[in-house]
Design a protein around this motif. Structure first.
Motif, short mmCIF file in Angstrom:
data_model
loop_
_atom_site.label_atom_id
_atom_site.label_comp_id
_atom_site.label_asym_id
_atom_site.label_seq_id
_atom_site.Cartn_x
_atom_site.Cartn_y
_atom_site.Cartn_z
N ILE A 96 39.90 31.38 75.61
CA ILE A 96 39.89 32.23 74.42
C ILE A 96 40.82 31.67 73.35
N PHE A 97 41.97 31.17 73.77
CA PHE A 97 42.90 30.53 72.83
C PHE A 97 42.20 29.39 72.08
N TRP A 98 41.53 28.51 72.84
CA TRP A 98 40.89 27.36 72.20
C TRP A 98 39.65 27.78 71.42
N TYR A 99 38.99 28.85 71.82
CA TYR A 99 37.87 29.36 71.02
C TYR A 99 38.37 29.84 69.66
N LEU A 100 39.50 30.53 69.66
CA LEU A 100 40.06 31.02 68.40
C LEU A 100 40.55 29.88 67.51
N ILE A 101 41.00 28.80 68.11
CA ILE A 101 41.49 27.64 67.34
C ILE A 101 40.34 26.79 66.81
N GLY A 102 39.37 26.46 67.69
CA GLY A 102 38.34 25.49 67.29
C GLY A 102 36.92 25.88 67.56
N GLY A 103 36.70 27.11 67.97
CA GLY A 103 35.33 27.54 68.21
C GLY A 103 34.83 27.18 69.60
N LEU A 104 33.54 27.41 69.79
CA LEU A 104 32.92 27.22 71.10
C LEU A 104 33.00 25.78 71.63
N PRO A 105 32.81 24.75 70.78
CA PRO A 105 32.90 23.39 71.32
C PRO A 105 34.27 23.07 71.93
N VAL A 106 35.33 23.49 71.29
CA VAL A 106 36.67 23.20 71.81
C VAL A 106 36.93 24.01 73.08
N ALA A 107 36.45 25.25 73.13
CA ALA A 107 36.59 26.05 74.35
C ALA A 107 35.85 25.40 75.51
N PHE A 108 34.67 24.84 75.24
CA PHE A 108 33.92 24.14 76.29
C PHE A 108 34.64 22.87 76.73
N ILE A 109 35.22 22.15 75.80
CA ILE A 109 35.97 20.94 76.17
C ILE A 109 37.13 21.30 77.09
N TYR A 110 37.89 22.35 76.70
CA TYR A 110 39.00 22.76 77.57
C TYR A 110 38.49 23.18 78.94
N SER A 111 37.44 23.99 78.97
CA SER A 111 36.91 24.48 80.25
C SER A 111 36.45 23.33 81.14
N ALA A 112 35.82 22.32 80.54
CA ALA A 112 35.39 21.15 81.32
C ALA A 112 36.60 20.40 81.88
N LEU A 113 37.64 20.24 81.07
CA LEU A 113 38.86 19.57 81.55
C LEU A 113 39.54 20.39 82.65
N ALA A 114 39.56 21.71 82.50
CA ALA A 114 40.18 22.56 83.52
C ALA A 114 39.41 22.45 84.83
N PHE A 115 38.09 22.44 84.75
CA PHE A 115 37.29 22.27 85.97
C PHE A 115 37.55 20.91 86.60
N TYR A 116 37.55 19.88 85.77
CA TYR A 116 37.80 18.53 86.26
C TYR A 116 39.16 18.45 86.95
N GLY A 117 40.19 19.02 86.31
CA GLY A 117 41.53 19.02 86.90
C GLY A 117 41.58 19.83 88.19
N TRP A 118 40.84 20.95 88.22
CA TRP A 118 40.82 21.78 89.43
C TRP A 118 40.13 21.05 90.57
N ARG A 119 39.01 20.41 90.28
CA ARG A 119 38.22 19.77 91.32
C ARG A 119 38.88 18.50 91.86
N PHE A 120 39.46 17.70 90.98
CA PHE A 120 39.97 16.40 91.40
C PHE A 120 41.49 16.30 91.38
N GLY A 121 42.17 17.26 90.76
CA GLY A 121 43.61 17.15 90.58
C GLY A 121 44.45 17.61 91.74
N ARG A 122 43.90 18.39 92.65
CA ARG A 122 44.61 18.87 93.85
C ARG A 122 45.96 19.49 93.51
N ASP A 123 45.96 20.50 92.66
CA ASP A 123 47.16 21.24 92.28
C ASP A 123 48.27 20.34 91.75
N GLY A 124 47.88 19.34 90.96
CA GLY A 124 48.88 18.44 90.38
C GLY A 124 49.33 17.35 91.31
#
Length: 185
Positions: free
Chosen positions: A26-54
């Motif tokens: 929601i933060f990124w949607y308010l800053i840059g709209g739907l495309p930026v919110a999707f970019i963040y969500s994709a990065l969050a998924f990528y980090g969750w799937r492959f990042g193993r809690d940091g």
């Protein structure tokens, strides 16, 4: 994994979902709209799937690093909302949460949940995190999050308390968004 570990992982998942699944998009949607919110969500998924809690390496580290850059401010906002939710949650403490946010001892790294995890652990006076095994059978050596002397033997009542504090944080977040919309020019 024992029942205590499963409860701690569930509590962490609820807190991370609030941060990475609600506040940050929601933060990124308010800053840059739907495309930026999707970019963040994709990065969050990528980090969750492959990042193993940091604690990932190689391939997973790139996603976690990019997600950290975009998630820094929303993570701080989520931590503050969880801390304020402590005043609305029975047996929780807003003061303990803010004191926990101001110290590095017993604090979560960004990959382990960051400020929301730290605020909840201190507010509820519990220990979150700790070593665990992921779905692929790999051992993850996470640090302990929370005040010293807090219990890590968490039961269903502790999970209920963190779900309640997350619910209150959701209400606070949506109330703040609503008030911003009402008073926006």
């Amino acid at each position: 994994n024992d029942d205590y570990t499963i409860t701690r992982v569930g509590m962490g998942l609820a807190l991370k979902s609030f941060d990475k699944g609600v506040v940050a998009p929601i933060f990124w949607y308010l800053i840059g709209g739907l495309p930026v919110a999707f970019i963040y969500s994709a990065l969050a998924f990528y980090g969750w799937r492959f990042g193993r809690d940091g604690h990932g390496s190689g391939f997973g580290e790139a996603g976690v690093t990019l997600e950290k850059l975009m998630g820094f401010i929303p993570n701080m906002l989520s931590g503050v909302l969880i801390a304020f939710a402590g005043i609305l949650t029975p047996t929780a403490g807003m003061t303990r949460a803010f004191l926990g946010l101001m110290t590095t001892k017993g604090a979560a790294t960004y990959g382990e949940g960051g400020l929301p995890m730290t605020a909840a652990a201190h507010s509820l006076n519990v220990s979150l995190g700790g070593p665990t095994t992921d779905l692929d059978g790999q051992r993850i050596k996470r640090g302990w999050i929370g005040p010293s002397g807090a219990t890590a033997q968490l039961e269903a009542k502790h999970l209920h308390r963190v779900l309640y504090i997350c619910f209150m944080a959701h209400l606070l977040f949506f109330a703040s968004l609503s008030s911003m919309l009402m008073f926006a020019p």
